[in-house]
Design an enzyme around this catalytic site. Structure first.
Site, PDB file in Angstrom:
ATOM      1  N   ARG A 118       0.831  -1.195   0.000  1.00 31.45           N
ATOM      2  CA  ARG A 118       0.000   0.000   0.000  1.00 31.45           C
ATOM      3  C   ARG A 118       0.868   1.248   0.000  1.00 31.45           C
ATOM      4  NH1 ARG A 118      -1.845   0.777   4.359  1.00 31.45           N
ATOM      5  NH2 ARG A 118      -1.187  -1.076   5.468  1.00 31.45           N
ATOM      6  N   TYR A 267      -1.747  -3.509  -6.964  1.00 32.37           N
ATOM      7  CA  TYR A 267      -1.468  -4.371  -5.817  1.00 32.37           C
ATOM      8  C   TYR A 267      -2.436  -4.198  -4.650  1.00 32.37           C
ATOM      9  CZ  TYR A 267       1.152  -7.245  -2.630  1.00 32.37           C
ATOM     10  OH  TYR A 267       1.511  -8.258  -1.770  1.00 32.37           O
ATOM     11  N   LYS A 276      -9.661  -2.070   1.809  1.00 32.70           N
ATOM     12  CA  LYS A 276      -9.354  -0.945   2.695  1.00 32.70           C
ATOM     13  C   LYS A 276     -10.122   0.317   2.286  1.00 32.70           C
ATOM     14  CE  LYS A 276      -7.091  -3.723   4.874  1.00 32.70           C
ATOM     15  NZ  LYS A 276      -5.964  -4.017   5.713  1.00 32.70           N
ATOM     16  N   HIS A 296     -10.506  -2.422  11.594  1.00 33.84           N
ATOM     17  CA  HIS A 296      -9.446  -3.291  11.081  1.00 33.84           C
ATOM     18  C   HIS A 296      -9.258  -4.439  12.081  1.00 33.84           C
ATOM     19  CE1 HIS A 296      -5.009  -3.460   9.437  1.00 33.84           C
ATOM     20  NE2 HIS A 296      -5.798  -4.298   8.815  1.00 33.84           N
ATOM     21  N   SER A 319      -1.352  -3.820  10.380  1.00 32.86           N
ATOM     22  CA  SER A 319      -1.037  -4.702   9.259  1.00 32.86           C
ATOM     23  C   SER A 319       0.200  -5.553   9.572  1.00 32.86           C
ATOM     24  CB  SER A 319      -0.768  -3.862   8.013  1.00 32.86           C
ATOM     25  OG  SER A 319      -1.902  -3.072   7.730  1.00 32.86           O
ATOM     26  N   CYS A 321       0.673  -7.856  11.774  1.00 36.91           N
ATOM     27  CA  CYS A 321       0.963  -8.050  13.198  1.00 36.91           C
ATOM     28  C   CYS A 321       0.214  -9.228  13.800  1.00 36.91           C
ATOM     29  CB  CYS A 321       0.665  -6.778  13.984  1.00 36.91           C
ATOM     30  SG  CYS A 321       1.848  -5.474  13.666  1.00 36.91           S
ATOM     31  N   ASP A 344      -9.502  -9.760   8.886  1.00 35.89           N
ATOM     32  CA  ASP A 344      -8.947  -8.424   8.621  1.00 35.89           C
ATOM     33  C   ASP A 344      -9.907  -7.279   8.929  1.00 35.89           C
ATOM     34  OD1 ASP A 344      -6.565  -7.049   7.650  1.00 35.89           O
ATOM     35  OD2 ASP A 344      -7.760  -6.429   5.930  1.00 35.89           O
ATOM     36  N   ARG A 440       1.790 -12.183  -0.567  1.00 36.97           N
ATOM     37  CA  ARG A 440       0.489 -12.549   0.005  1.00 36.97           C
ATOM     38  C   ARG A 440      -0.135 -13.724  -0.723  1.00 36.97           C
ATOM     39  NH1 ARG A 440      -1.897  -8.781   4.117  1.00 36.97           N
ATOM     40  NH2 ARG A 440      -0.221  -7.285   4.408  1.00 36.97           N
TER      41      ARG A 440
HETATM   42  P1  GTP Z   1      -2.620  -7.729   7.441  1.00 34.50           P
HETATM   43  O1  GTP Z   1      -3.209  -8.741   6.502  1.00 34.50           O
HETATM   44  O2  GTP Z   1      -1.522  -6.947   6.836  1.00 34.50           O
HETATM   45  O3  GTP Z   1      -3.646  -6.823   8.057  1.00 34.50           O
HETATM   46  O4  GTP Z   1      -1.827  -8.554   8.598  1.00 34.50           O
HETATM   47  P2  GTP Z   1      -2.196  -9.560   9.750  1.00 34.50           P
HETATM   48  O5  GTP Z   1      -2.397  -8.777  11.007  1.00 34.50           O
HETATM   49  O6  GTP Z   1      -3.273 -10.484   9.340  1.00 34.50           O
HETATM   50  O7  GTP Z   1      -0.847 -10.343   9.933  1.00 34.50           O
HETATM   51  P3  GTP Z   1      -0.501 -11.916   9.969  1.00 34.50           P
HETATM   52  O8  GTP Z   1      -1.400 -12.708  10.873  1.00 34.50           O
HETATM   53  O9  GTP Z   1      -0.438 -12.405   8.588  1.00 34.50           O
HETATM   54  O10 GTP Z   1       0.946 -11.880  10.643  1.00 34.50           O
HETATM   55  C1  GTP Z   1       2.076 -11.465   9.965  1.00 34.50           C
HETATM   56  C2  GTP Z   1       3.356 -11.784  10.690  1.00 34.50           C
HETATM   57  O11 GTP Z   1       3.212 -11.828  12.118  1.00 34.50           O
HETATM   58  C3  GTP Z   1       3.934 -13.125  10.277  1.00 34.50           C
HETATM   59  O12 GTP Z   1       5.288 -12.933   9.985  1.00 34.50           O
HETATM   60  C4  GTP Z   1       3.765 -13.979  11.496  1.00 34.50           C
HETATM   61  O13 GTP Z   1       4.745 -14.962  11.569  1.00 34.50           O
HETATM   62  C5  GTP Z   1       3.838 -12.980  12.641  1.00 34.50           C
HETATM   63  N1  GTP Z   1       3.082 -13.449  13.836  1.00 34.50           N
HETATM   64  C6  GTP Z   1       1.762 -13.708  13.896  1.00 34.50           C
HETATM   65  N2  GTP Z   1       1.399 -14.154  15.126  1.00 34.50           N
HETATM   66  C7  GTP Z   1       2.534 -14.165  15.869  1.00 34.50           C
HETATM   67  C8  GTP Z   1       2.807 -14.519  17.234  1.00 34.50           C
HETATM   68  O14 GTP Z   1       1.947 -14.907  18.015  1.00 34.50           O
HETATM   69  N3  GTP Z   1       4.106 -14.385  17.636  1.00 34.50           N
HETATM   70  C9  GTP Z   1       5.088 -13.945  16.806  1.00 34.50           C
HETATM   71  N4  GTP Z   1       6.308 -13.830  17.279  1.00 34.50           N
HETATM   72  N5  GTP Z   1       4.862 -13.622  15.511  1.00 34.50           N
HETATM   73  C10 GTP Z   1       3.609 -13.718  15.054  1.00 34.50           C
HETATM   74  C1  SPV Z   2      -3.064  -4.501   5.338  1.00 33.45           C
HETATM   75  O1  SPV Z   2      -2.074  -3.892   4.932  1.00 33.45           O
HETATM   76  O2  SPV Z   2      -3.572  -4.276   6.476  1.00 33.45           O
HETATM   77  C2  SPV Z   2      -3.654  -5.579   4.523  1.00 33.45           C
HETATM   78  C3  SPV Z   2      -3.148  -5.766   3.165  1.00 33.45           C
HETATM   79  O3  SPV Z   2      -4.576  -6.259   4.959  1.00 33.45           O
HETATM   80  S1  SPV Z   2      -3.819  -4.687   1.986  1.00 33.45           S
HETATM   81  O4  SPV Z   2      -5.008  -5.302   1.416  1.00 33.45           O
HETATM   82  O5  SPV Z   2      -2.812  -4.469   0.946  1.00 33.45           O
HETATM   83  O6  SPV Z   2      -4.206  -3.456   2.627  1.00 33.45           O
HETATM   84 MN    MN Z   3      -5.143  -5.618   7.074  1.00 26.99          MN
END
Ligand code: GTP
Ligand code: SPV
Ligand code: MN
Length: 659
Positions: A118, A267, A276, A296, A319, A321, A344, A440
């Site tokens: 983004r 993208y 979003k 979010h 994002s 996290c 999400d 992704r």
């Molecule tokens: P967006 O789609 O961008 O909104 O992200 P999201 O919040 O869905 O993130 P996602 O669950 O895909 O997590 C992304 C990263 O966080 C990855 O690299 C994971 O390995 C890491 N992660 C997730 N949960 C944990 C956890 O409990 N501990 C640690 N150390 N890392 C974590």
């Molecule tokens: C984020 O960045 O929080 C996402 C990916 O979930 S995107 O759809 O690119 O915003």
């Molecule tokens: Mn997101």
């Protein structure tokens, strides 16, 4: 094009820079409409679908933009299998998608390396009054809480980009529903795009196709115009066959006209406009207007197998996290079953009985690939085995995919080709990652083996707890509970997190990210806080409890102090027991934390250092309080509700008096 007709009457300044105006009148419209019935026409052809069957408002929207963008052909998406087969064929022919024979109906896309995340600095919201969109930072500071642009300026910017931008290409018309088709919570959008990749992705991420048009009828919809900004013939070569125009990228929201216009990027959140742009930015504005919340947040169900009790939790993390991971978690505690409603975005409103109810407006997951593995997220690994589009991951010589985190799941002798095309990529021979950190998977939610039985319930699921969280390497404990709703809103407002690769920021800086919504607020953050606070004043509502978690606290060796992933069930267990008002919490200056021994650590593989996980260093919290003061003062300024300032003052005095 609404902005063109508007310009005619009000803005001579912009007129100077605009193409000649073509106001649609009946005499002009008639031949255009007949041209849109599928026959050959000098200007363009309808190659798929039948425009005469479109609701009138949709047809007008299409016609206006055909005239503006000048595509060669028009394709009305019906969402059928025949359609996606055709699109996948075209995408392969154009070198944008590659089949991944190791899996069933899976595809790999590699983008132009300049179009991978983004672009927050190029994302604008335009309203007549600046203050409707953004706070007024003090001392001339730049707003970190959104970018506003004057309507005339945005018209000007759009008019420099969109005229003729689809020449030589097909304009796809995507009718889509955010939320189950026909649910009273759901909202409809029409996206016009010149990217077949976007169509393929929107087909996974939203409910898309003919049935949406039937539900829409002559109702209103959000107008979503998208172009990659590379008309044909090309004037310079593409990278990776991926059309985009990074120098001209602009993501514009015009809430007063129910319009989104996105140019130059293909993208993710830049181009899948339901996500979003619509479900969060425009959604939060609709929510403020109509008395609900667009957030979010992931939504999960948690069932105690012994008692049969089931609760739903919504959680906001910035994002990349951990939302997808938590939403699909395999709990390490045997007596819990987790089900997924969404990973999400949550749309939430109080129902007539006073319960907060949430729906997931999406129909798919656009999840971060790196870090996803059979160890961290086996459910996601199961989900993505078929019907998935992978973007910017690495490719393996046996027709599969690879990314950082899958090292232990690779067959011997398999070679890796990195997302940048490095053949026989080896970790120790390069400092370039195999997959882009923001690579992704885009996969249908219905394939996830733990989808909650009520995930498409038109009434939504009842929420008992809201969790905020972020990446905080120091100072912030594993979990704490807010004292009450108002304190909980303050905790959301004060959220900070280490930046990630999901946007253009440099990683590793701690950024303020209130409610994990900083890039996604559709309106003034001060008003957003007032909106949240207003629910605390309502009578006859059951307010969910609010918590804050941090999976990312680090020890002296830079190691995570908490094992995370499935072990996070131990924290959810504590949260659920608190929802049952168990006496397992003790007061600290920042909130309620688990009483000694109340966090279930039975069967943990390795011992955890609870003292380090829960310590509250006085100097850290003094700095934190100061940073929040500075942020509220500089960024939110006069729009900060006094309740939130009072909460900060109270935190400060507790930190000074008790830590
Ligand atoms: P967006 O789609 O961008 O909104 O992200 P999201 O919040 O869905 O993130 P996602 O669950 O895909 O997590 C992304 C990263 O966080 C990855 O690299 C994971 O390995 C890491 N992660 C997730 N949960 C944990 C956890 O409990 N501990 C640690 N150390 N890392 C974590
Ligand atoms: C984020 O960045 O929080 C996402 C990916 O979930 S995107 O759809 O690119 O915003
Ligand atoms: Mn997101």
């Amino acid at each position: 094009m609404v902005w063109i007709t508007r310009l005619a009457s009000i803005s001579s300044r912009i007129l100077r820079n605009s193409p000649p105006l073509k106001r649609l009148n009946l005499r002009q419209a008639a031949p255009l409409c007949s041209a849109l019935t599928g026959q050959q026409n000098r200007e363009y052809r309808v190659i798929y679908g039948d425009t005469s069957k479109l609701p009138n408002k949709v047809r007008h929207y299409v016609e206006e933009n055909v005239r503006l963008c000048k595509p060669d052909t028009v394709h009305i998406c019906d969402g059928s299998d025949r359609e996606i087969e055709l699109l996948n064929y075209i995408l392969q022919k154009d070198g944008i998608l590659k089949a991944l024979p190791k899996y069933e109906n899976c595809w790999l896309a590699r983008t132009d390396p300049a179009d991978v995340a983004r672009v927050e600095r190029l994302t604008f919201i335009s309203t007549e009054l600046q203050r409707d969109t953004v706070t007024t930072p003090k001392y001339g500071a730049k707003s970190q809480l959104g970018n506003w642009m004057d309507p005339e300026d945005i018209d000007n910017e759009l008019n420099m980009r969109f005229p003729d931008c689809m020449k030589g290409r097909t304009m796809f018309v995507i009718p889509f529903s955010m939320g189950p088709v026909g649910s009273p919570f759901s909202k409809i959008g029409i996206q016009l795009t010149d990217s077949a990749y976007v169509v393929a992705s929107m087909r996974i991420m939203t409910r898309m196709g003919s049935r949406v048009l039937e539900t829409l009828g002559e109702g209103n919809f959000i107008k979503c115009l998208h172009s990659v900004g590379r008309p044909l013939p090309l004037t310079s070569p593409l990278h990776n066959n991926w059309p985009c125009s990074p120098k001209n990228t602009l993501i514009a929201h015009l809430p007063e006209r129910n319009e989104i216009c996105s140019f130059g990027s293909g993208y993710g959140g830049n181009s899948l406009l339901g996500k979003k742009c619509f479900a969060l930015r425009i959604g939060s504005i609709l929510g403020q207007r109509e008395g609900w919340l667009a957030e979010h947040m992931l939504i999960l169900g948690i069932e105690n197998k012994t008692t049969g009790e089931k609760r739903y939790i919504a959680a906001a993390f910035p994002s990349a996290c951990g939302k997808t991971n938590l939403a699909m978690m395999t709990p390490s505690l045997d007596n819990y079953k987790i089900t997924c409603v969404g990973d999400d975005i949550a749309w939430m409103r109080f129902d007539d009985a006073g319960r907060l109810r949430a729906i997931n407006p999406e129909a798919g997951f656009f999840g971060v690939a790196p870090g996803t593995s059979s160890k961290t997220n086996p459910i996601a690994m199961d989900t993505i085995k078929s019907n998935t589009v992978f973007t910017n991951v690495a490719e393996t010589s046996d027709g599969g995919v690879f990314w950082e985190g899958l090292e232990k799941e690779m067959d011997n002798g398999v070679k890796i080709k990195s997302w940048l095309g490095d053949e026989d990529w080896k970790k120790d021979e390069t400092d370039r990652p195999a997959a882009h950190p923001n690579s992704r998977f885009c996969t249908p939610a219905s394939q996830c083996p733990i989808m909650d039985p009520a995930w498409e319930d038109p009434e939504g699921v009842p929420i008992d707890a809201i969790i905020f969280g972020g990446r905080r390497p120091t100072g912030v404990p594993l979990v704490y509970e807010a004292f009450n709703w108002e304190h909980g809103v303050f905790v959301g407002a004060a959220m900070r997190s280490e930046s990630t690769a999901a946007a253009e920021h440099k990683a590793k800086q701690i950024m303020h990210d209130p409610f994990a919504m900083r890039p996604f607020f559709g309106y003034n953050f001060g008003d957003y806080l007032k909106h949240w606070l207003s629910f605390g004043q309502k009578e006859n509502v059951v307010l969910p409890k609010i918590f804050h978690v941090n999976w990312f606290r680090k020890g002296p060796q830079n190691n995570f102090l908490w094992p995370g992933f499935g072990e996070n069930a131990r924290v959810l267990d504590w949260v659920v027991r608190r929802c049952n008002n168990e006496d397992i919490a003790k007061r600290t200056p920042i909130g309620m934390v688990p009483k000694f021994d109340s966090l279930n650590l039975e069967g943990l593989d390795e011992p955890v250092d609870l003292e380090a996980l829960f310590s509250l260093p006085r100097d850290f919290w003094e700095n934190e309080v100061n940073a929040i003061y500075k942020y509220f003062d500089e960024q939110v300024n006069e729009d900060l509700p006094k309740e939130i300032m009072n909460q900060l003052k109270e935190l400060e005095s507790r930190v000074q008096g008790e830590l």
